[in-house]
Write an enzyme that holds these catalytic residues in place. Structure first.
Site, mmCIF file in Angstrom:
data_model
loop_
_atom_site.group_PDB
_atom_site.id
_atom_site.type_symbol
_atom_site.label_atom_id
_atom_site.label_comp_id
_atom_site.label_asym_id
_atom_site.label_seq_id
_atom_site.Cartn_x
_atom_site.Cartn_y
_atom_site.Cartn_z
ATOM 1 N N LEU A 161 0.882 -1.162 0.000
ATOM 2 C CA LEU A 161 0.000 0.000 0.000
ATOM 3 C C LEU A 161 0.918 1.209 0.000
ATOM 4 O O LEU A 161 1.720 1.394 0.926
ATOM 5 C CB LEU A 161 -0.915 0.009 1.231
ATOM 6 C CG LEU A 161 -2.115 0.968 1.181
ATOM 7 C CD1 LEU A 161 -3.031 0.623 0.004
ATOM 8 C CD2 LEU A 161 -2.906 0.912 2.474
ATOM 9 N N ASP A 162 0.840 2.001 -1.046
ATOM 10 C CA ASP A 162 1.730 3.139 -1.207
ATOM 11 C C ASP A 162 1.634 4.076 -0.009
ATOM 12 O O ASP A 162 0.568 4.244 0.584
ATOM 13 C CB ASP A 162 1.357 3.889 -2.490
ATOM 14 C CG ASP A 162 2.323 5.005 -2.803
ATOM 15 O OD1 ASP A 162 3.529 4.732 -2.926
ATOM 16 O OD2 ASP A 162 1.875 6.161 -2.920
#
Length: 235
Positions: free
Chosen positions: A57-58
């Site tokens: 998840l960025d």
């Protein structure tokens, strides 16, 4: 701490899921200082147990992320993500009118410096009309969109929406910088409006279906409300 007990969405003896705040990396990398703050460190300190990431998840994306409490469980969950058995749903605010459909253009993989196949299903949930005008853009509409990536490429959603000129607001790497500047000037919001809203997967021990949701950030509603009907023109 950036992670507090209220951020914990779900926890049992094998997994823990949290609502990750924006701008918090999931794990440490070689470019961070020794005292850097990152998700696995924060959750470990909060719970007193070791945690292991199982999917990406960025840092600039907020929302639900699941972590394993053992390496064995991490391996089981990672395979579910790799085999595309996990249903991932995102909410985002985009420029324009995306409508409904599937983006299937190959996206750039930064580390490999080449493009790979990628697929994103999407559906516009609501749209607000504005009087925002700049460059060749006139009365730019803003949309709340649900996106469901079928693959998990680097910045896949950000790239797909930018390719189709429906840039995600707040995206400073692939998006519309002028619109981002207007958004921040008017609303005070300075973040990527991309949120991992839900995850559905099979529990690694019981085999039961687990559905997790992360509440949408207040910034989304603020941007949609304050930009609706806004008259703004850059000569």
């Amino acid at each position: 701490m950036l992670i507090t007990p209220k951020d914990i969405i779900y926890q049992d003896e094998s997994i823990i899921a949290v609502n990750k705040p924006v701008d918090l990396p999931v794990h440490k990398n070689d470019f961070m200082p020794a005292d850097a703050v990152y998700l696995t460190k924060e959750v470990g300190q909060l719970t007193g147990v070791s945690v292991f990431p199982v999917h990406r998840l960025d840092a600039k994306t907020s929302g639900v992320i699941v972590l394993a409490l053992t390496r064995e469980i991490a391996g089981i969950l990672s395979r579910q993500f790799e085999q595309r058995e996990v249903k991932k749903t995102y909410l985002l605010v985009s420029k324009g009118l995306p409508g409904e459909g599937v983006f299937d253009s190959p996206v750039l993989i930064k580390k490999k410096k080449k493009r790979q196949a990628a697929e994103t299903a999407y559906k516009t949930l609501s749209t607000v009309e504005t009087g925002i005008c700049y460059k060749q853009e006139v009365n730019v509409p803003i949309s709340l969109v649900r996106a469901m990536p079928q693959t998990g490429r680097w910045h896949q959603l950000r790239q797909h929406f930018a390719m189709n000129r429906t840039d995600i607001l707040g995206d400073t790497q692939h998006g519309d910088w002028t619109l981002n500047k207007i958004m921040t000037e008017v609303t005070g919001v300075k973040r990527l409006l991309l949120h991992a809203a839900s995850l559905e997967f099979q529990h690694p021990q019981s085999g039961q279906k687990i559905s997790l949701e992360a509440e949408i950030p207040e910034a989304f509603d603020r941007v949609l409300t304050q930009l609706a009907g806004l008259q703004y023109s850059l000569a």
